[in-house]
Design an enzyme around this catalytic site. Structure first.
Site, PDB file in Angstrom:
ATOM      1  N   ALA A   1      -0.191   9.972  -5.904  1.00  0.00           N
ATOM      2  CA  ALA A   1      -0.433   8.532  -6.049  1.00  0.00           C
ATOM      3  C   ALA A   1      -0.881   8.195  -7.467  1.00  0.00           C
ATOM      4  O   ALA A   1      -0.427   7.214  -8.063  1.00  0.00           O
ATOM      5  CB  ALA A   1      -1.488   8.084  -5.042  1.00  0.00           C
TER       6      ALA A   1
ATOM      7  N   HIS B   1     -29.347  19.237 -12.861  1.00  0.00           N
ATOM      8  CA  HIS B   1     -29.662  20.267 -11.876  1.00  0.00           C
ATOM      9  C   HIS B   1     -30.465  19.641 -10.739  1.00  0.00           C
ATOM     10  O   HIS B   1     -31.322  18.799 -11.009  1.00  0.00           O
ATOM     11  CB  HIS B   1     -30.503  21.365 -12.537  1.00  0.00           C
TER      12      HIS B   1
ATOM     13  N   CYS C   1       0.785   6.077   0.414  1.00  0.00           N
ATOM     14  CA  CYS C   1      -0.616   6.430   0.157  1.00  0.00           C
ATOM     15  C   CYS C   1      -1.546   5.747   1.162  1.00  0.00           C
ATOM     16  O   CYS C   1      -2.397   6.385   1.774  1.00  0.00           O
ATOM     17  CB  CYS C   1      -0.978   6.031  -1.270  1.00  0.00           C
TER      18      CYS C   1
ATOM     19  N   LYS D   1      -7.415  11.166   4.575  1.00  0.00           N
ATOM     20  CA  LYS D   1      -8.823  11.373   4.177  1.00  0.00           C
ATOM     21  C   LYS D   1      -9.765  10.701   5.156  1.00  0.00           C
ATOM     22  O   LYS D   1     -10.884  11.170   5.376  1.00  0.00           O
ATOM     23  CB  LYS D   1      -9.073  10.851   2.766  1.00  0.00           C
TER      24      LYS D   1
ATOM     25  N   GLY E   1       0.802  -1.229   0.000  1.00  0.00           N
ATOM     26  CA  GLY E   1       0.000   0.000   0.000  1.00  0.00           C
ATOM     27  C   GLY E   1       0.827   1.267   0.000  1.00  0.00           C
ATOM     28  O   GLY E   1       0.347   2.316  -0.410  1.00  0.00           O
ATOM     29  N   GLY E   2       2.068   1.187   0.497  1.00  0.00           N
ATOM     30  CA  GLY E   2       2.969   2.342   0.448  1.00  0.00           C
ATOM     31  C   GLY E   2       2.499   3.515   1.287  1.00  0.00           C
ATOM     32  O   GLY E   2       1.606   3.401   2.132  1.00  0.00           O
TER      33      GLY E   2
ATOM     34  N   ILE F   1       0.532  18.885   2.448  1.00  0.00           N
ATOM     35  CA  ILE F   1       0.384  18.155   3.709  1.00  0.00           C
ATOM     36  C   ILE F   1       0.091  19.125   4.846  1.00  0.00           C
ATOM     37  O   ILE F   1      -0.828  18.910   5.653  1.00  0.00           O
ATOM     38  CB  ILE F   1       1.660  17.327   4.027  1.00  0.00           C
TER      39      ILE F   1
ATOM     40  N   ASP G   1       7.001   8.554  -6.674  1.00  0.00           N
ATOM     41  CA  ASP G   1       7.691   9.583  -5.894  1.00  0.00           C
ATOM     42  C   ASP G   1       9.206   9.495  -5.988  1.00  0.00           C
ATOM     43  O   ASP G   1       9.891  10.505  -5.818  1.00  0.00           O
ATOM     44  CB  ASP G   1       7.309   9.461  -4.411  1.00  0.00           C
TER      45      ASP G   1
HETATM   46  P1  NAD Z   1       5.022  20.539  -0.486  1.00  0.00           P
HETATM   47  O1  NAD Z   1       6.168  20.740  -1.382  1.00  0.00           O
HETATM   48  O2  NAD Z   1       3.643  20.507  -1.038  1.00  0.00           O
HETATM   49  O3  NAD Z   1       5.006  21.702   0.625  1.00  0.00           O
HETATM   50  C1  NAD Z   1       6.089  22.001   1.447  1.00  0.00           C
HETATM   51  C2  NAD Z   1       5.939  23.469   1.834  1.00  0.00           C
HETATM   52  O4  NAD Z   1       6.860  23.752   2.855  1.00  0.00           O
HETATM   53  C3  NAD Z   1       6.202  24.417   0.677  1.00  0.00           C
HETATM   54  O5  NAD Z   1       5.124  25.310   0.561  1.00  0.00           O
HETATM   55  C4  NAD Z   1       7.498  25.120   1.097  1.00  0.00           C
HETATM   56  O6  NAD Z   1       7.564  26.451   0.656  1.00  0.00           O
HETATM   57  C5  NAD Z   1       7.410  25.035   2.610  1.00  0.00           C
HETATM   58  N1  NAD Z   1       8.692  25.063   3.300  1.00  0.00           N
HETATM   59  C6  NAD Z   1       9.830  24.419   2.942  1.00  0.00           C
HETATM   60  N2  NAD Z   1      10.799  24.656   3.848  1.00  0.00           N
HETATM   61  C7  NAD Z   1      10.246  25.457   4.795  1.00  0.00           C
HETATM   62  C8  NAD Z   1      10.728  26.047   5.992  1.00  0.00           C
HETATM   63  N3  NAD Z   1      11.997  25.844   6.392  1.00  0.00           N
HETATM   64  N4  NAD Z   1       9.892  26.815   6.738  1.00  0.00           N
HETATM   65  C9  NAD Z   1       8.612  27.016   6.329  1.00  0.00           C
HETATM   66  N5  NAD Z   1       8.112  26.490   5.209  1.00  0.00           N
HETATM   67  C10 NAD Z   1       8.912  25.711   4.459  1.00  0.00           C
HETATM   68  O7  NAD Z   1       5.362  19.240   0.356  1.00  0.00           O
HETATM   69  P2  NAD Z   1       4.450  18.443   1.385  1.00  0.00           P
HETATM   70  O8  NAD Z   1       3.294  19.263   1.825  1.00  0.00           O
HETATM   71  O9  NAD Z   1       5.393  17.939   2.407  1.00  0.00           O
HETATM   72  O10 NAD Z   1       3.902  17.247   0.515  1.00  0.00           O
HETATM   73  C11 NAD Z   1       4.824  16.280  -0.030  1.00  0.00           C
HETATM   74  C12 NAD Z   1       4.312  15.700  -1.320  1.00  0.00           C
HETATM   75  O11 NAD Z   1       3.163  14.910  -1.084  1.00  0.00           O
HETATM   76  C13 NAD Z   1       3.920  16.792  -2.300  1.00  0.00           C
HETATM   77  O12 NAD Z   1       4.460  16.475  -3.552  1.00  0.00           O
HETATM   78  C14 NAD Z   1       2.429  16.717  -2.335  1.00  0.00           C
HETATM   79  O13 NAD Z   1       1.885  17.044  -3.605  1.00  0.00           O
HETATM   80  C15 NAD Z   1       2.140  15.263  -1.965  1.00  0.00           C
HETATM   81  N6  NAD Z   1       0.845  15.206  -1.285  1.00  0.00           N
HETATM   82  C16 NAD Z   1      -0.282  15.238  -2.036  1.00  0.00           C
HETATM   83  C17 NAD Z   1      -1.520  15.240  -1.413  1.00  0.00           C
HETATM   84  C18 NAD Z   1      -2.763  15.291  -2.228  1.00  0.00           C
HETATM   85  O14 NAD Z   1      -2.683  15.121  -3.427  1.00  0.00           O
HETATM   86  N7  NAD Z   1      -3.924  15.577  -1.657  1.00  0.00           N
HETATM   87  C19 NAD Z   1      -1.611  15.221  -0.038  1.00  0.00           C
HETATM   88  C20 NAD Z   1      -0.444  15.220   0.692  1.00  0.00           C
HETATM   89  C21 NAD Z   1       0.786  15.199   0.053  1.00  0.00           C
END
Ligand code: NAD
Length: 476
Positions: free
Chosen positions: A334, A458, A44, A53, A41-42, A188, A324
């Site tokens: 994912a 609608h 995700c 979720k 499942g990794g 996140i 990833d």
């Molecule tokens: P992210 O790259 O989306 O966000 C990290 C954030 O942290 C950025 O906005 C960055 O500017 C900020 N940041 C970095 N260093 C910092 C610091 N020292 N101080 C303050 N802010 C700082 O990464 P994430 O949120 O960790 O997510 C990881 C990956 O997982 C992403 O590629 C994301 O798309 C994926 N993800 C997707 C979903 C979804 O599709 N719903 C949900 C969760 C995660």
């Protein structure tokens, strides 16, 4: 590989990229070994999409419970609802376990051999699998690497799993902290900030850049509306700031919040913010430890992300990589990994498949939700495309009023002249589901007129996209 023999494909990593590849390969007639050091499942399933979720569903239920009177639901006993985090986590575990069992059953049904252990590459498509019982040696016609990513640590904020948490940790937290400081206002960070605020925590988000969700595909107007909604809920957002250090004391953590070196023109005061828990959510790092990429001549970039072309081929003959593990140069989602997994298998089996990344939708589960596909205005203009946009608020839809879900908008970015839909940016209730129609439109080069002339049921929220298309045509 089309010499008439059943090819043996070794897939390393059983997240969405790896298990989708394994299932597709088995259904296409290959003999498949799927190597996994943990559970199927990794990220995700165990520390990402699904747990988040599932916990968010509990947070949403609590928010709805707080609004019952608005819907005309009353009780003589005036119940005080609160989250029982042990029960919330137990529900999450149940969902996780059910889905994990489902994946294992599919593996068994497709006669995929699940090798549980740590994989180590060898030259020439060889793989050693180290288990508690010993080491097994495998040899494949092709190897697909799908080892994913792991938490990125900040040296200034070392995760101690008690006061300073990673997103893995917080998804197992059995209580609601009184105060939560989230470092990183990306996907996140934002999702968890809204969830824990709904559970009652006092939440502060510190984001190094100038807006929440400062990601290229996310339209700036979406970030602005999200900021408004965060403030409405009492989430404190400090943009263009970072946490320089954190001192863990007996009663909490003292964080030095300072102007960010990453934001253009960042200024302002430094401040000390005291919190009970710090969540570090600043991105991901490659999870390739122990894989011995060098032994198979699989090249990585300077940060350790595996290098692969659009056909998912690495620098080593017969070795492919998906998901990833390829890093943030491609959407780390994912469903990207799944699509890449299928592409890699097709190429292992002699087809000529390539990935296109421009039309991968993003679903961000904040409150309200966000659904994005295609180009933002800034991206399109950066590519020299002349665009015009239309924007229709959720409050123009009957269904939004019926549901009591007014915040949000539908924004369409179309090419000036042709009306070709280049991107859709939806923030509001169920945006993550609604964006699927826009993805189809962008994928098949449909125009605003095509969507405007399609009858939408609608009353539904999906009507918003048609309204945005009509608004684009009328130029309003
Ligand atoms: P992210 O790259 O989306 O966000 C990290 C954030 O942290 C950025 O906005 C960055 O500017 C900020 N940041 C970095 N260093 C910092 C610091 N020292 N101080 C303050 N802010 C700082 O990464 P994430 O949120 O960790 O997510 C990881 C990956 O997982 C992403 O590629 C994301 O798309 C994926 N993800 C997707 C979903 C979804 O599709 N719903 C949900 C969760 C995660």
């Amino acid at each position: 590989m089309s010499n008439g023999q059943t090819p043996h494909i070794i897939v390393i990593g059983a997240g969405p990229g790896g298990y989708s590849a394994a299932f597709h390969a088995a259904r296409s007639g290959a003999r498949v070994t799927l190597v996994e050091k943990n559970r199927m499942g990794g990220t995700c399933l165990h520390a990402g999409c699904i747990p988040t979720k599932t916990i968010q569903a509990s947070a949403n239920a609590l928010e709805t419970a707080g609004r019952l009177a608005e819907f005309g639901i009353a009780s003589k006993n005036a119940p005080a609802f609160a989250a029982d985090m042990a029960a919330v986590m137990a529900r999450k575990e149940k969902v996780r376990a059910t889905l994990c069992t489902g994946l294992e059953k599919t593996c068994a049904a497709l006669k995929i051999r699940l090798a549980r252990g740590q994989a180590e590459l060898q030259a020439g498509r060889g793989v050693l699998v180290h288990t508690a019982e010993g080491t097994e040696s495998l040899s494949g016609a092709a190897v697909i690497l799908a080892t994913g990513s792991k938490i990125l640590n900040l040296p200034a904020l070392p995760v101690d799993h008690k006061r300073i948490l990673s997103s893995d940790d917080i998804l197992n937290l059995a209580y609601i902290p009184r105060r939560l400081l989230v470092v990183g206002g990306g996907v996140i960070g934002c999702e968890l900030a809204f969830i824990f605020r709904a559970f009652g925590a006092e939440v502060t988000v510190v984001e190094a850049l100038n807006r929440l969700l400062p990601l290229d595909p996310v339209d700036e107007e979406v970030s602005r509306l999200l900021l408004r909604e965060a403030k409405k809920r009492g989430i404190s957002v400090l943009t263009a700031k970072t946490v320089q250090n954190a001192a863990i004391g007996k009663n909490g953590v003292k964080c030095a919040v300072v102007p960010s070196p990453f934001a253009a023109g960042a200024a302002g005061q430094s401040a000390e913010v005291e919190t009970d828990i710090v969540l570090v959510a600043v991105g991901r790092a490659p999870d390739t430890e122990g894989l011995n990429l060098g032994a198979a001549d699989v090249a990585t970039d300077a940060r350790g992300w595996i290098i692969a072309d659009a056909a998912m081929r690495t620098t080593a003959e017969g070795v492919y990589a998906v998901g990833d593990a390829l890093g943030p140069g491609r959407p780390m989602l994912a469903h990207t990994a799944t699509a890449e997994g299928l592409c890699a298998v097709d190429n292992c089996l002699g087809k000529q498949a390539v990935m296109t990344y421009g039309i991968i939708p993003s679903a961000i589960f904040t409150s309200p939700e966000i659904g994005v596909v295609g180009l933002s205005e800034a991206q399109a203009n950066g590519q020299g495309i002349r665009t015009r946009s239309s924007l229709v608020p959720y409050r123009e839809l009957g269904k939004s009023h019926a549901m009591g879900e007014l915040p949000g908008f539908f924004k369409l970015v179309c090419e000036e002249g042709s009306g070709k839909i280049l991107g859709a940016h939806i923030i509001g209730a169920h945006a993550a589901d609604i964006v699927a129609e826009a993805a189809l439109a962008v994928q098949y080069g449909l125009t605003a007129a095509d969507v405007a002339h399609t009858v939408h049921a609608h009353p539904t929220l999906a009507e918003g996209l048609r309204e945005a298309a009509r608004a684009w045509i009328s130029g309003s």
